[in-house]
Motif scaffolding. Structure first.
Motif, PDB file in Angstrom:
ATOM      1  N   VAL A 122       0.872  -1.175   0.000  1.00  0.00           N
ATOM      2  CA  VAL A 122       0.000   0.000   0.000  1.00  0.00           C
ATOM      3  C   VAL A 122       0.910   1.225   0.000  1.00  0.00           C
ATOM      4  O   VAL A 122       1.878   1.286   0.754  1.00  0.00           O
ATOM      5  CB  VAL A 122      -0.937   0.011   1.222  1.00  0.00           C
ATOM      6  N   TYR A 123       0.595   2.188  -0.844  1.00  0.00           N
ATOM      7  CA  TYR A 123       1.435   3.382  -0.932  1.00  0.00           C
ATOM      8  C   TYR A 123       0.552   4.627  -0.936  1.00  0.00           C
ATOM      9  O   TYR A 123      -0.679   4.547  -1.082  1.00  0.00           O
ATOM     10  CB  TYR A 123       2.331   3.330  -2.176  1.00  0.00           C
ATOM     11  N   LEU A 124       1.182   5.772  -0.753  1.00  0.00           N
ATOM     12  CA  LEU A 124       0.462   7.050  -0.772  1.00  0.00           C
ATOM     13  C   LEU A 124       1.445   8.159  -1.108  1.00  0.00           C
ATOM     14  O   LEU A 124       2.665   7.953  -1.091  1.00  0.00           O
ATOM     15  CB  LEU A 124      -0.215   7.307   0.576  1.00  0.00           C
ATOM     16  N   HIS A 125       0.901   9.313  -1.426  1.00  0.00           N
ATOM     17  CA  HIS A 125       1.715  10.507  -1.680  1.00  0.00           C
ATOM     18  C   HIS A 125       1.278  11.586  -0.706  1.00  0.00           C
ATOM     19  O   HIS A 125       0.083  11.898  -0.613  1.00  0.00           O
ATOM     20  CB  HIS A 125       1.529  10.986  -3.119  1.00  0.00           C
ATOM     21  N   THR A 126       2.232  12.129   0.038  1.00  0.00           N
ATOM     22  CA  THR A 126       1.924  13.196   0.983  1.00  0.00           C
ATOM     23  C   THR A 126       2.786  14.410   0.649  1.00  0.00           C
ATOM     24  O   THR A 126       3.951  14.269   0.269  1.00  0.00           O
ATOM     25  CB  THR A 126       2.167  12.723   2.440  1.00  0.00           C
ATOM     26  N   LEU A 127       2.189  15.584   0.746  1.00  0.00           N
ATOM     27  CA  LEU A 127       2.925  16.810   0.430  1.00  0.00           C
ATOM     28  C   LEU A 127       4.153  16.940   1.317  1.00  0.00           C
ATOM     29  O   LEU A 127       4.090  16.642   2.515  1.00  0.00           O
ATOM     30  CB  LEU A 127       2.013  18.020   0.590  1.00  0.00           C
ATOM     31  N   ASP A 128       5.260  17.396   0.743  1.00  0.00           N
ATOM     32  CA  ASP A 128       6.538  17.393   1.482  1.00  0.00           C
ATOM     33  C   ASP A 128       6.499  18.272   2.723  1.00  0.00           C
ATOM     34  O   ASP A 128       7.219  18.037   3.684  1.00  0.00           O
ATOM     35  CB  ASP A 128       7.707  17.784   0.567  1.00  0.00           C
ATOM     36  N   TRP A 129       5.599  19.285   2.767  1.00  0.00           N
ATOM     37  CA  TRP A 129       5.520  20.178   3.927  1.00  0.00           C
ATOM     38  C   TRP A 129       4.498  19.715   4.953  1.00  0.00           C
ATOM     39  O   TRP A 129       4.382  20.309   6.025  1.00  0.00           O
ATOM     40  CB  TRP A 129       5.194  21.608   3.482  1.00  0.00           C
ATOM     41  N   PRO A 141      11.263  11.473  -2.897  1.00  0.00           N
ATOM     42  CA  PRO A 141      10.456  12.633  -3.281  1.00  0.00           C
ATOM     43  C   PRO A 141       9.877  12.423  -4.693  1.00  0.00           C
ATOM     44  O   PRO A 141      10.477  11.739  -5.523  1.00  0.00           O
ATOM     45  CB  PRO A 141      11.451  13.797  -3.258  1.00  0.00           C
ATOM     46  N   VAL A 142       8.725  13.014  -4.929  1.00  0.00           N
ATOM     47  CA  VAL A 142       8.036  12.905  -6.220  1.00  0.00           C
ATOM     48  C   VAL A 142       7.477  14.275  -6.579  1.00  0.00           C
ATOM     49  O   VAL A 142       6.941  14.970  -5.712  1.00  0.00           O
ATOM     50  CB  VAL A 142       6.873  11.876  -6.140  1.00  0.00           C
ATOM     51  N   LYS A 143       7.600  14.655  -7.858  1.00  0.00           N
ATOM     52  CA  LYS A 143       7.009  15.909  -8.337  1.00  0.00           C
ATOM     53  C   LYS A 143       5.823  15.569  -9.226  1.00  0.00           C
ATOM     54  O   LYS A 143       5.929  14.724 -10.108  1.00  0.00           O
ATOM     55  CB  LYS A 143       8.028  16.718  -9.139  1.00  0.00           C
ATOM     56  N   ARG A 144       4.709  16.260  -8.961  1.00  0.00           N
ATOM     57  CA  ARG A 144       3.493  16.051  -9.754  1.00  0.00           C
ATOM     58  C   ARG A 144       2.768  17.375  -9.920  1.00  0.00           C
ATOM     59  O   ARG A 144       2.405  18.002  -8.924  1.00  0.00           O
ATOM     60  CB  ARG A 144       2.538  15.093  -9.041  1.00  0.00           C
ATOM     61  N   SER A 145       2.568  17.775 -11.146  1.00  0.00           N
ATOM     62  CA  SER A 145       1.765  18.975 -11.454  1.00  0.00           C
ATOM     63  C   SER A 145       2.172  20.187 -10.625  1.00  0.00           C
ATOM     64  O   SER A 145       1.327  20.946 -10.139  1.00  0.00           O
ATOM     65  CB  SER A 145       0.271  18.692 -11.229  1.00  0.00           C
TER      66      SER A 145
END
Length: 198
Positions: free
Chosen positions: A134-141, A159-163
């Motif tokens: 299970v994975y998720l993306h959370t804002l770096d701040w 880290p991941v960049k999206r839009s």
């Protein structure tokens, strides 16, 4: 934490229960999606759709659920609808799915309600679905969200960049989740033994 009533989806914890979405959730969900602060936490623009069109789409989603995603309501035990959680982008071949959560009711921020809802949903995913990761993306701040996810066992991968947004990809694998559940059960057994000895 346990699942109850196979016919009507319900996961019960100490603070919250996670249940099927209902049409009666639509008004609050629409309001939360229009809230600029909540939209920013979701890396999205506030919703501009009027309520009647939103309700039409909402009904359709409830009537025709997808095999690749599912949304749930999060309620307190006294029946207050405080947020939503979901899994989506389910990959049945690789055994992976993404998880998301939004606590729209600010009165319940910082009290462990979201953490428990995620733990309940993970329990369902790892015990009732063919999911290995299970994975998720959370804002770096968003450090509060990251701490909550870490309490559930998630680890930052990269880290991941999206839009134009900066995220951290976090994940939890089934083997690690099983270890954490075992550790929790052992802690509870020790606590019960201490209580009965005193």
């Amino acid at each position: 934490m346990r699942r109850q009533d196979a016919e009507h989806f319900l996961l019960v914890g100490d603070k919250v229960h996670v249940r099927e979405k209902r049409l009666s959730d639509a008004e609050e969900d629409h309001s939360w999606r229009q809230d600029p602060e909540l939209a920013r936490l979701d890396a999205a623009a506030p919703l501009r759709l009027d309520f009647q069109e939103y309700l039409r789409q909402y009904k359709r989603e409830l009537e025709y659920p997808s095999a690749f995603s599912r949304r749930f309501g999060i309620d307190t035990h006294d029946g207050v609808h405080i947020g939503n959680c979901m899994y989506y982008d389910v990959d049945y071949i690789r055994g992976a799915a993404e998880l998301g959560i939004l606590l729209g009711n600010r009165e319940y921020w910082g009290g462990g309600y979201g953490t428990e809802a995620v733990q309940l949903l993970l329990w369902h995913m790892f015990t009732n679905m063919p999911v290995k990761r299970v994975y998720l993306h959370t804002l770096d701040w968003n450090h509060r969200a990251q701490r909550s996810f870490e309490k559930c066992g998630f680890q930052i991968i990269r880290p991941v960049k999206r839009s134009g947004w900066e995220f951290f990809l976090m994940e939890l694998k089934r083997e690690r989740w099983q270890e954490l559940v075992q550790e929790q059960q052992e802690r509870q057994e020790r606590e019960r033994a201490r209580e009965s000895a005193s």
